[in-house]
Enzyme design. Structure first.
Site, PDB file in Angstrom:
ATOM      1  N   ILE A 137      -4.329   7.013   8.635  1.00 27.72           N
ATOM      2  CA  ILE A 137      -3.152   6.524   7.935  1.00 27.72           C
ATOM      3  C   ILE A 137      -3.398   6.646   6.429  1.00 27.72           C
ATOM      4  CG2 ILE A 137      -1.616   4.556   7.594  1.00 27.72           C
ATOM      5  CD1 ILE A 137      -2.505   3.521  10.307  1.00 27.72           C
ATOM      6  N   ASP A 147       0.846  -1.192   0.000  1.00 26.28           N
ATOM      7  CA  ASP A 147       0.000   0.000   0.000  1.00 26.28           C
ATOM      8  C   ASP A 147       0.890   1.254   0.000  1.00 26.28           C
ATOM      9  OD1 ASP A 147      -2.390   1.420  -0.091  1.00 26.28           O
ATOM     10  OD2 ASP A 147      -2.739   1.345   2.067  1.00 26.28           O
TER      11      ASP A 147
END
Length: 368
Positions: A295, A261
């Site tokens: 995040i 990611d």
């Protein structure tokens, strides 16, 4: 022909001392013959396969700039990712059309395109602009599919949205891997998505309803369904080591796909960046939305995720290699070509030092 020898080969079922003969870009044989290149007892693992990555080296796949996209892919290749997807966060329709069109023309620089949105739940938007989220739209999906020219390989959808199950079935029928993520769905709805054809849980635990002892949500639905592969962002930020261990224990290495990611800040250090239309700040290697705590992707490579799995989580090295290569290759339908050190597969491999740091990377038989 080149023979690599005196290595510890990390195979799907264990570690074997020996070597590899490489011919015409392929692994011609596992061998004990005299090597042309002595690897000094180093580990050799299959080249990593990353299902979920947004960028790196200051570059973003969202930019619709082919040079920038190539820079991101080259950065991750240098760190062992020989097969990479290009993930796009939620954007307005024009932005996504432009990015998809550019990525579709990159050839084998990427393995395909992953649309992480725009069909996500506002309540679990994470680092996606909630103003740009929208209900599943078959017309928009069909347009992006056409513009991708066969390169759209995965789409993440929140299954509780109106029309989501139908779009998941449509994606699966078109050969696109459907994933559930950024979702507030209860377990029953998530199971309906898997019955409709979804086969991946996007970054399990993150961006989804948390596991509760009276409602397991997407986490238990994914971990207990043998059809489903679960992505894990093993960076020490998104997940604690014990949570990663739990997922490996529950799903097994054949259903865990380590992913990064990673966003543009990977490899760049602390600073201010962008993820799609949103501002991101990176402090101490942790990426969060500017002015908030959500995040916003990671700053790791797959080599980092792999090393953490072995050193910090305690996953046996052959299981970590399956989760970093063979399992994600299977998700993409590429396991016949890459993902393990087996005769007839592409010579995609990573040579690792004793501390599992990357020493050399080979893709299709060529050192990079």
């Amino acid at each position: 022909m080149t023979v690599l020898g005196n290595a510890r080969l990390v195979l799907p079922d264990g570690v074997r001392r020996g070597g590899l003969r490489v011919e015409d870009g392929l692994i011609a044989a596992l061998t004990d013959e005299t090597p042309d290149i002595d690897l000094g007892g180093r580990y050799v693992v299959p080249g990593f396969v990353d299902l979920h990555v947004h960028g790196g080296a200051g570059a973003s796949y969202q930019s619709a700039d082919p040079a920038e996209a190539r820079r991101a892919a080259e950065f991750h290749l240098a760190h062992g990712t020989t097969t990479t997807m290009a993930s796009l966060v939620t954007g307005d329709p024009a932005e996504l059309r432009a990015a998809v069109a550019v990525l579709a023309g990159l050839g084998d620089v990427i393995a395909g395109i992953h649309l992480e949105g725009p069909f996500l739940a506002p309540s679990r938007c994470g680092a996606h602009d909630p103003a740009l989220l929208r209900a599943p739209d078959p017309a928009e999906f069909g347009d992006l599919l056409a513009r991708a020219r066969g390169r759209l390989r995965m789409i993440t959808v929140a299954p509780e949205l109106p029309g989501a199950l139908e779009l998941i079935a449509e994606a699966a029928a078109a050969g696109v891997v459907a994933a559930v993520g950024h979702t507030d769905a209860p377990a029953a709805v998530t199971r309906s998505a898997f019955d409709a054809g979804a086969r991946v849980a996007t970054h399990l635990f993150n961006g989804m309803r948390p596991l509760h002892h009276r409602e397991g949500g997407p986490v238990t639905a994914a971990l207990t369904d043998p059809r489903v592969t679960v992505e894990l962002i093993n960076d020490g930020v998104h997940l604690a080591a014990e949570t990663v261990h739990l997922a490996f224990q529950a799903a097994g290495a054949d259903r865990v796909a380590l992913v990064t990611d990673a966003m543009a800040a990977a490899g760049m250090g602390d600073g201010d960046y962008r993820l799609g239309v949103l501002e991101v700040q990176v402090r101490g290697g942790r990426a969060t939305l500017a002015g908030g705590t959500s995040i916003a992707g990671s700053t790791i490579t797959m080599a980092d995720a792999f090393r953490r799995a072995v050193r910090d989580v305690g996953v046996p090295i052959e299981q970590a290699a399956r989760a970093a290569a063979l399992t994600p290759a299977r998700v993409l339908g590429l396991a016949g070509r890459t993902g393990s050190l087996e005769e007839g597969k592409a010579a995609d491999l990573v040579v690792l030092e004793e501390d599992l740091a990357v020493a050399r990377v080979m893709k299709n038989g060529h050192w990079r």
